[in-house]
Design an enzyme around this catalytic site. Structure first.
Site, PDB file in Angstrom:
ATOM      1  CG  HIS A 259      30.293  35.293  36.853  1.00  0.00           C
ATOM      2  ND1 HIS A 259      30.944  34.095  36.651  1.00  0.00           N
ATOM      3  CD2 HIS A 259      30.226  35.471  38.190  1.00  0.00           C
ATOM      4  CE1 HIS A 259      31.238  33.568  37.828  1.00  0.00           C
ATOM      5  NE2 HIS A 259      30.822  34.386  38.779  1.00  0.00           N
ATOM      6  CD  GLU A 317      29.363  40.145  44.698  1.00  0.00           C
ATOM      7  OE1 GLU A 317      28.570  40.141  45.668  1.00  0.00           O
ATOM      8  OE2 GLU A 317      30.558  39.840  44.805  1.00  0.00           O
TER       9      GLU A 317
HETATM   10  N1  ACO Z   1      30.425  46.702  33.044  1.00  0.00           N
HETATM   11  C1  ACO Z   1      30.953  47.179  31.885  1.00  0.00           C
HETATM   12  N2  ACO Z   1      31.761  46.479  31.073  1.00  0.00           N
HETATM   13  C2  ACO Z   1      32.039  45.230  31.465  1.00  0.00           C
HETATM   14  C3  ACO Z   1      31.537  44.663  32.653  1.00  0.00           C
HETATM   15  C4  ACO Z   1      30.699  45.448  33.446  1.00  0.00           C
HETATM   16  N3  ACO Z   1      30.194  44.991  34.581  1.00  0.00           N
HETATM   17  N4  ACO Z   1      32.021  43.401  32.782  1.00  0.00           N
HETATM   18  C5  ACO Z   1      32.798  43.193  31.708  1.00  0.00           C
HETATM   19  N5  ACO Z   1      32.818  44.286  30.923  1.00  0.00           N
HETATM   20  C6  ACO Z   1      33.541  44.448  29.667  1.00  0.00           C
HETATM   21  C7  ACO Z   1      35.025  44.578  29.951  1.00  0.00           C
HETATM   22  O1  ACO Z   1      35.402  45.923  30.124  1.00  0.00           O
HETATM   23  C8  ACO Z   1      35.658  43.948  28.751  1.00  0.00           C
HETATM   24  O2  ACO Z   1      35.736  44.908  27.739  1.00  0.00           O
HETATM   25  P1  ACO Z   1      37.043  45.001  26.794  1.00  0.00           P
HETATM   26  O3  ACO Z   1      37.031  43.698  26.051  1.00  0.00           O
HETATM   27  O4  ACO Z   1      36.772  46.194  25.944  1.00  0.00           O
HETATM   28  O5  ACO Z   1      38.199  45.157  27.726  1.00  0.00           O
HETATM   29  C9  ACO Z   1      34.623  42.892  28.304  1.00  0.00           C
HETATM   30  O6  ACO Z   1      33.380  43.282  28.892  1.00  0.00           O
HETATM   31  C10 ACO Z   1      34.974  41.506  28.771  1.00  0.00           C
HETATM   32  O7  ACO Z   1      35.198  41.558  30.177  1.00  0.00           O
HETATM   33  P2  ACO Z   1      36.315  40.768  30.936  1.00  0.00           P
HETATM   34  O8  ACO Z   1      37.047  41.707  31.825  1.00  0.00           O
HETATM   35  O9  ACO Z   1      37.092  39.917  29.988  1.00  0.00           O
HETATM   36  O10 ACO Z   1      35.497  39.794  31.777  1.00  0.00           O
HETATM   37  P3  ACO Z   1      36.101  38.980  32.967  1.00  0.00           P
HETATM   38  O11 ACO Z   1      35.655  37.602  32.745  1.00  0.00           O
HETATM   39  O12 ACO Z   1      37.532  39.163  33.215  1.00  0.00           O
HETATM   40  O13 ACO Z   1      35.389  39.750  34.141  1.00  0.00           O
HETATM   41  C11 ACO Z   1      34.212  40.420  35.964  1.00  0.00           C
HETATM   42  C12 ACO Z   1      34.439  39.287  34.978  1.00  0.00           C
HETATM   43  C13 ACO Z   1      35.526  40.790  36.639  1.00  0.00           C
HETATM   44  C14 ACO Z   1      33.219  39.972  37.027  1.00  0.00           C
HETATM   45  C15 ACO Z   1      33.638  41.663  35.203  1.00  0.00           C
HETATM   46  O14 ACO Z   1      32.463  41.315  34.525  1.00  0.00           O
HETATM   47  C16 ACO Z   1      33.418  42.864  36.105  1.00  0.00           C
HETATM   48  O15 ACO Z   1      34.363  43.605  36.384  1.00  0.00           O
HETATM   49  N6  ACO Z   1      32.147  43.059  36.627  1.00  0.00           N
HETATM   50  C17 ACO Z   1      31.885  44.128  37.537  1.00  0.00           C
HETATM   51  C18 ACO Z   1      32.362  43.739  38.941  1.00  0.00           C
HETATM   52  C19 ACO Z   1      31.484  42.678  39.599  1.00  0.00           C
HETATM   53  O16 ACO Z   1      30.261  42.730  39.501  1.00  0.00           O
HETATM   54  N7  ACO Z   1      32.144  41.726  40.281  1.00  0.00           N
HETATM   55  C20 ACO Z   1      31.488  40.637  40.996  1.00  0.00           C
HETATM   56  C21 ACO Z   1      31.645  39.340  40.245  1.00  0.00           C
HETATM   57  S1  ACO Z   1      30.745  38.032  41.019  1.00  0.00           S
HETATM   58  C22 ACO Z   1      31.804  37.379  42.189  1.00  0.00           C
HETATM   59  O17 ACO Z   1      33.003  37.379  42.053  1.00  0.00           O
HETATM   60  C23 ACO Z   1      31.265  36.771  43.463  1.00  0.00           C
END
Ligand code: ACO
Length: 381
Positions: A259, A317
């Site tokens: 998140h 989610e």
């Molecule tokens: N699975 C694997 N790796 C992950 C995940 C995940 N669920 N979430 C983050 N990471 C990794 C990223 O790849 C990133 O790696 P990097 O630094 O090598 O590129 C690192 O962790 C940091 O992630 P960010 O993208 O900076 O985190 P951000 O704050 O932008 O993302 C997000 C948040 C978009 C929700 C992300 O965690 C994600 O894509 N989760 C999966 C999708 C999801 O569950 N979405 C629902 C969110 S809840 C809502 O909106 C109601």
């Protein structure tokens, strides 16, 4: 000379307004909705009470609640043109979120001939979203939509329009807990989109259409379907580690985890996990609930290995998927059902934006070249 401005991609950590609607504490894992800790409100309030609370900053008394319930119930049926558009969309098998976006725009057409004023439009948006989603879901399956029943409360009527029978009380309670849990959540992308549109002094329906578009993306509201697909793909607990490791190795994200704001477990996950457990127990079949728990524990361990110290935890989610599946909603309805709730939060934010309006207009740091010289067409290439 280089600019001193700090560029914050994704506006992370930037507070762009003050709000009394919800407080999201990503470090403590706390969510407060209009003053109530989520855990205090979600399992007790009807959805109508929560909407009233958000919009008017107080719980209604019995008379106020009844009047509000009636105001919503009498606006459930949208103008006939909405059904025509939904029928056309169903013929093309468009995703439900696309149909909802199109139909939401048509709510500018008053059902009774006259265009709605703002006071009417806000009620109409909340009242008609479930009707649109349920009607479209049935059309997609080749079935006739079911007309709303004004005598049923909001959540019960949604289930009635989807399945054609008045729902059991435990199913209504589960849905209301879900709707209350996701009604508002700070300056998330769809809420921000709505406020940006509202800040231009555009109209409310435009703001809500923009918000639906923002919610549709998989990084925002589109994750619960894929989260549940992963649980089904895993199928049995002993396969969890291999399947999840494979996804991470291929660079895929585990849906339902991570998140932007929470660095601990999303408090909504706990509320929904509890509600899901109650629902599955009431149906005397907890197999899927237990499998999901095993998948969650494995995913958390692997994410810690994958991104040590990043604290990628369960988000809203994951248990949304389980709860809505327990209510027999197909995955295509997960994000639209989120919208059925969040539309009330978007509207509350639109009110706030109107009340303290300043055009939302951030800067961008220009990083392109300058001083290009124009070349006539015949001299290029
Ligand atoms: N699975 C694997 N790796 C992950 C995940 C995940 N669920 N979430 C983050 N990471 C990794 C990223 O790849 C990133 O790696 P990097 O630094 O090598 O590129 C690192 O962790 C940091 O992630 P960010 O993208 O900076 O985190 P951000 O704050 O932008 O993302 C997000 C948040 C978009 C929700 C992300 O965690 C994600 O894509 N989760 C999966 C999708 C999801 O569950 N979405 C629902 C969110 S809840 C809502 O909106 C109601």
């Amino acid at each position: 000379m280089a600019s001193e401005r700090i560029v914050r991609p994704g506006l992370e950590g930037v507070a762009a307004a003050e709000t009394r609607l919800s407080s999201v504490d990503g470090r403590a894992g706390e969510l407060v909705i209009a003053g109530f800790p989520l855990e205090e409100l979600a399992g007790r309030a009807t959805f109508e009470e929560t909407v009233y609370l958000l919009w008017r900053d107080a719980l209604p008394d019995a008379r106020e609640l009844e009047a509000f319930r009636r105001e919503l119930a009498e606006r459930r049926a949208p103008a006939p043109a909405v059904l025509e558009v939904l029928q056309a969309a169903a013929r093309q098998k468009l995703p439900v979120m696309d149909a909802l976006r199109m139909a939401a725009g048509l709510l500018s057409l008053g059902a009774g001939g006259a265009a709605p004023d703002d006071a009417d439009a806000v009620l109409r948006l909340v009242a008609a979203f479930p009707t649109i989603v349920a009607a479209y879901a049935r059309l997609l399956d080749g079935r006739a939509p079911i007309a709303p029943r004004p005598d049923l409360p909001h959540a019960a009527n949604y289930l009635y329009m989807l399945f054609g029978a008045p729902p059991l009380p435990e199913r209504v309670r589960a849905l209301e807990t879900y709707l209350n849990t996701v009604v508002d959540h700070g300056f998330n992308a769809s809420t921000f989109a709505a406020r940006v549109i509202m800040s231009t002094q555009s109209d409310l329906i435009s703001a809500i259409v923009g918000a639906v578009g923002a919610l549709k993306g998989p990084l925002h509201g589109g994750a619960p379907g894929p989260a549940l697909d992963t649980v089904f793909e895993i199928g049995s607990a002993e396969r969890a580690e291999a399947v999840l490791r494979g996804k991470l190795a291929r660079g895929e994200r585990l849906m339902g985890f991570g998140h932007r704001v929470y660095r601990v477990r999303d408090p909504r996950a706990d509320v929904l996990a509890e509600a899901a457990e109650r629902l599955y127990r009431a149906a005397a079949d907890t197999k899927l609930y237990e499998l999901a728990g095993r998948v969650e524990r494995t995913a958390l361990a692997l994410l810690e290995e994958h991104k040590p110290g990043r604290n990628l935890k369960t988000n809203v989610e994951f248990y949304t998927a389980l709860l809505l599946h327990g209510l027999d909603l197909p995955t295509g309805l997960f994000a639209p059902t989120f919208a059925v709730s969040r539309v009330a939060g978007w509207i509350a934010h639109c009110f706030e934006q109107q009340g303290q309006n300043r055009l939302i207009r951030p800067d961008a740091e220009y990083v392109g070249v300058k001083n290009r010289r124009w070349l006539p067409l015949e001299q290029r290439g």
